[in-house]
Design a protein around this motif. Sequence first.
Motif, PDB file in Angstrom:
ATOM      1  N   PHE A 157      43.342  12.426   3.656  1.00  6.54           N
ATOM      2  CA  PHE A 157      42.874  13.534   4.688  1.00  6.54           C
ATOM      3  C   PHE A 157      42.693  14.889   4.250  1.00  6.54           C
ATOM      4  N   LEU A 158      43.597  15.264   4.189  1.00  2.41           N
ATOM      5  CA  LEU A 158      44.207  17.205   4.192  1.00  2.41           C
ATOM      6  C   LEU A 158      43.288  17.588   3.588  1.00  2.41           C
ATOM      7  N   LEU A 159      43.212  17.140   2.406  1.00  7.00           N
ATOM      8  CA  LEU A 159      42.885  17.380   1.277  1.00  7.00           C
ATOM      9  C   LEU A 159      41.038  17.432   1.121  1.00  7.00           C
ATOM     10  N   LEU A 160      40.470  16.265   1.562  1.00 11.05           N
ATOM     11  CA  LEU A 160      39.136  15.931   1.532  1.00 11.05           C
ATOM     12  C   LEU A 160      38.649  17.179   3.013  1.00 11.05           C
ATOM     13  N   LEU A 161      39.338  17.044   3.895  1.00  4.83           N
ATOM     14  CA  LEU A 161      38.759  17.804   4.474  1.00  4.83           C
ATOM     15  C   LEU A 161      39.082  19.359   4.289  1.00  4.83           C
ATOM     16  N   SER A 162      40.001  19.865   3.410  1.00  5.93           N
ATOM     17  CA  SER A 162      39.786  21.349   2.753  1.00  5.93           C
ATOM     18  C   SER A 162      38.502  21.150   2.007  1.00  5.93           C
ATOM     19  N   PHE A 163      38.325  21.076   0.995  1.00  3.33           N
ATOM     20  CA  PHE A 163      37.270  20.910   0.603  1.00  3.33           C
ATOM     21  C   PHE A 163      35.381  20.632   1.274  1.00  3.33           C
ATOM     22  N   LEU A 164      35.782  19.456   2.750  1.00  3.27           N
ATOM     23  CA  LEU A 164      34.416  19.959   2.864  1.00  3.27           C
ATOM     24  C   LEU A 164      34.408  19.974   3.954  1.00  3.27           C
ATOM     25  N   LEU A 165      33.120  21.000   4.255  1.00  6.96           N
ATOM     26  CA  LEU A 165      32.705  21.555   6.078  1.00  6.96           C
ATOM     27  C   LEU A 165      31.878  20.262   6.728  1.00  6.96           C
ATOM     28  N   VAL A 166      32.246  20.045   8.002  1.00  8.03           N
ATOM     29  CA  VAL A 166      31.043  19.130   8.072  1.00  8.03           C
ATOM     30  C   VAL A 166      30.828  19.608   9.207  1.00  8.03           C
ATOM     31  N   LEU A 167      29.850  20.263   8.794  1.00 11.31           N
ATOM     32  CA  LEU A 167      28.895  20.743  10.471  1.00 11.31           C
ATOM     33  C   LEU A 167      28.121  20.653  10.767  1.00 11.31           C
ATOM     34  N   VAL A 168      28.072  20.084  12.066  1.00  8.73           N
ATOM     35  CA  VAL A 168      26.586  19.180  12.432  1.00  8.73           C
ATOM     36  C   VAL A 168      25.066  20.521  13.332  1.00  8.73           C
ATOM     37  N   ALA A 169      24.540  20.222  12.308  1.00  7.28           N
ATOM     38  CA  ALA A 169      23.422  20.899  12.410  1.00  7.28           C
ATOM     39  C   ALA A 169      22.033  20.794  12.421  1.00  7.28           C
ATOM     40  N   LEU A 170      21.767  21.318  13.407  1.00 11.67           N
ATOM     41  CA  LEU A 170      19.636  21.125  13.725  1.00 11.67           C
ATOM     42  C   LEU A 170      19.033  22.129  12.908  1.00 11.67           C
ATOM     43  N   PHE A 171      18.432  21.263  12.030  1.00 11.13           N
ATOM     44  CA  PHE A 171      17.739  22.556  11.740  1.00 11.13           C
ATOM     45  C   PHE A 171      15.697  22.292  11.756  1.00 11.13           C
ATOM     46  N   ASN A 172      15.129  23.247  12.292  1.00  8.11           N
ATOM     47  CA  ASN A 172      13.752  23.062  11.965  1.00  8.11           C
ATOM     48  C   ASN A 172      13.051  22.306  11.229  1.00  8.11           C
ATOM     49  N   ILE A 173      13.060  23.057   9.926  1.00 10.27           N
ATOM     50  CA  ILE A 173      12.680  22.267   8.485  1.00 10.27           C
ATOM     51  C   ILE A 173      13.374  21.426   8.302  1.00 10.27           C
ATOM     52  N   PHE A 174      14.344  20.683   8.411  1.00 11.33           N
ATOM     53  CA  PHE A 174      14.495  18.804   8.792  1.00 11.33           C
ATOM     54  C   PHE A 174      13.717  18.254   9.024  1.00 11.33           C
ATOM     55  N   LEU A 175      13.456  19.454  11.101  1.00  9.07           N
ATOM     56  CA  LEU A 175      11.936  18.036  12.054  1.00  9.07           C
ATOM     57  C   LEU A 175      11.178  17.401  11.482  1.00  9.07           C
ATOM     58  N   LYS A 176      10.639  18.662  10.545  1.00 10.68           N
ATOM     59  CA  LYS A 176       9.101  18.717  10.258  1.00 10.68           C
ATOM     60  C   LYS A 176       8.429  17.162   9.926  1.00 10.68           C
ATOM     61  N   LYS A 177       7.205  16.746   9.890  1.00 13.44           N
ATOM     62  CA  LYS A 177       7.055  15.294   9.193  1.00 13.44           C
ATOM     63  C   LYS A 177       6.082  15.931   8.020  1.00 13.44           C
ATOM     64  N   GLN A 178       6.602  15.575   7.004  1.00 15.26           N
ATOM     65  CA  GLN A 178       5.652  15.625   5.688  1.00 15.26           C
ATOM     66  C   GLN A 178       4.134  15.274   6.152  1.00 15.26           C
ATOM     67  N   LYS A 179       3.553  15.991   5.890  1.00 25.26           N
ATOM     68  CA  LYS A 179       2.242  15.654   5.732  1.00 25.26           C
ATOM     69  C   LYS A 179       1.352  14.704   5.034  1.00 25.26           C
ATOM     70  N   PRO A 180       0.602  14.129   5.263  1.00 26.54           N
ATOM     71  CA  PRO A 180      -0.314  13.297   4.788  1.00 26.54           C
ATOM     72  C   PRO A 180      -0.877  13.982   2.895  1.00 26.54           C
ATOM     73  N   ARG A 181      -1.017  13.014   1.973  1.00 25.34           N
ATOM     74  CA  ARG A 181      -2.072  13.144   1.292  1.00 25.34           C
ATOM     75  C   ARG A 181      -2.809  13.707   1.751  1.00 25.34           C
ATOM     76  N   PRO A 182      -3.702  14.809   0.750  1.00 30.42           N
ATOM     77  CA  PRO A 182      -5.064  14.671   1.046  1.00 30.42           C
ATOM     78  C   PRO A 182      -6.144  13.434   0.951  1.00 30.42           C
ATOM     79  N   ALA A 183      -7.214  13.483   1.157  1.00 30.27           N
ATOM     80  CA  ALA A 183      -8.613  11.752   0.605  1.00 30.27           C
ATOM     81  C   ALA A 183      -8.658  12.922  -1.119  1.00 30.27           C
ATOM     82  N   GLU A 213      29.161  24.819  -1.140  1.00 31.27           N
ATOM     83  CA  GLU A 213      27.851  25.323  -0.733  1.00 31.27           C
ATOM     84  C   GLU A 213      27.446  25.048   0.305  1.00 31.27           C
ATOM     85  N   GLY A 214      27.444  24.351   0.722  1.00 31.26           N
ATOM     86  CA  GLY A 214      27.321  24.661   2.524  1.00 31.26           C
ATOM     87  C   GLY A 214      28.290  25.519   3.070  1.00 31.26           C
ATOM     88  N   ASN A 215      28.458  24.780   3.070  1.00 33.37           N
ATOM     89  CA  ASN A 215      29.891  26.355   3.571  1.00 33.37           C
ATOM     90  C   ASN A 215      29.130  27.401   3.417  1.00 33.37           C
TER      91      ASN A 215
END
Length: 343
Positions: free
Chosen positions: A3-29, A99-101
């Motif tokens: 448990f401690l080994l995994l926690l020390s290796f992982l950064l579990v941080l909940v973050a809301l990014f605007n970049i992730f909220l943007k929907k993919q634009k539809p393909r043009p005609a 890397e996330g850290n």
Amino acid sequence: MEFLLLLSFLLVLVALFNIFLKKQKPRPATGKHPSDEQVQPLPPGRTGLPLIGENLDYFSKLDNGVLWTFVAERMKKYSTKVFRTSLMGQPTAILCGPEGNRFLFSNEDKLVQFWLPSCFDKIFPKVDNTALGVASPNSEQAKLIRKHLHAVLKLENLIHYIGMIDTVMKQQLHTEWNREKIKVVPAVTKFTLTLACRFLLGIEDPKKVEELAIPITDVEKGIMSIPINLPGTTFYRSIKASKVMRDEIQLIVRQAKIDLHEKRESERESLLAHMLLTTDENGQFFNELYITNHVYGMLAAGYGSITSSLTFIMKYLSELPDVYDEVLKGKASNLNSVLGRCK
């Protein structure tokens, strides 16, 4: 240990990014795909049920003390770097590993901004240092808190804090730990809260600490609960406890302000004393509500994390007596010499 080994290796941080909220634009005609600069793909993962998201699985694992499996399962299924989910009614990206850290801490106020779910505003209301008490963004509040803490945690003050911690620990060992069997969590909780009250509020009265012990426990439970604000729920009790705590702290702030004005307050390097004696960028002293909310936030935020860390340290030292003996043997002499210089 896993448990401690995994926690020390992982950064579990909940973050809301605007970049992730943007929907993919539809393909043009024409059938051509937009350029890579226009497309903002979401990380792999799923958001679960509508409104509920993945709260049920998340809080179930949290209650059973295996929250790390929530992350581990999704890392294995989706990505070892980042995956998406939905928690507390918000689309969420969870970044994993070093890397996330590195990404988070090297891009503050650039690609990443401090964020909390909107439900947290009910437990930790935002208040600005203005006559109207207008709320300011969480990011600005975080900057101000760090600014004040930096002034309190100056190098020359740290030796004084070590001596204070040693004094409180000896008192706690005599009153709370002097028995055959000890329940570590309640004992460490009282020790942590006593230190926090003395450091943040300058309180040394055990009765005052006891008055804050009950509501702060409810506040801590509400932070990691399903945000349903109905009578009988953990979140509802947390909101009520928050109000009780802020009312108690405001009375302490008001009395400390009077004592400072009448020259009865000793020059203690507490966060409260510092905020009462300093001004903002406009040369104005901080109002009572502003100080109350900031000190309350620091008290509640630091309380649970420090308690958990100390409890886990004691747990694993008790399970690894060889390590405990080496720590005791190697550090005792050095600690005594440091404490000797603090007195």
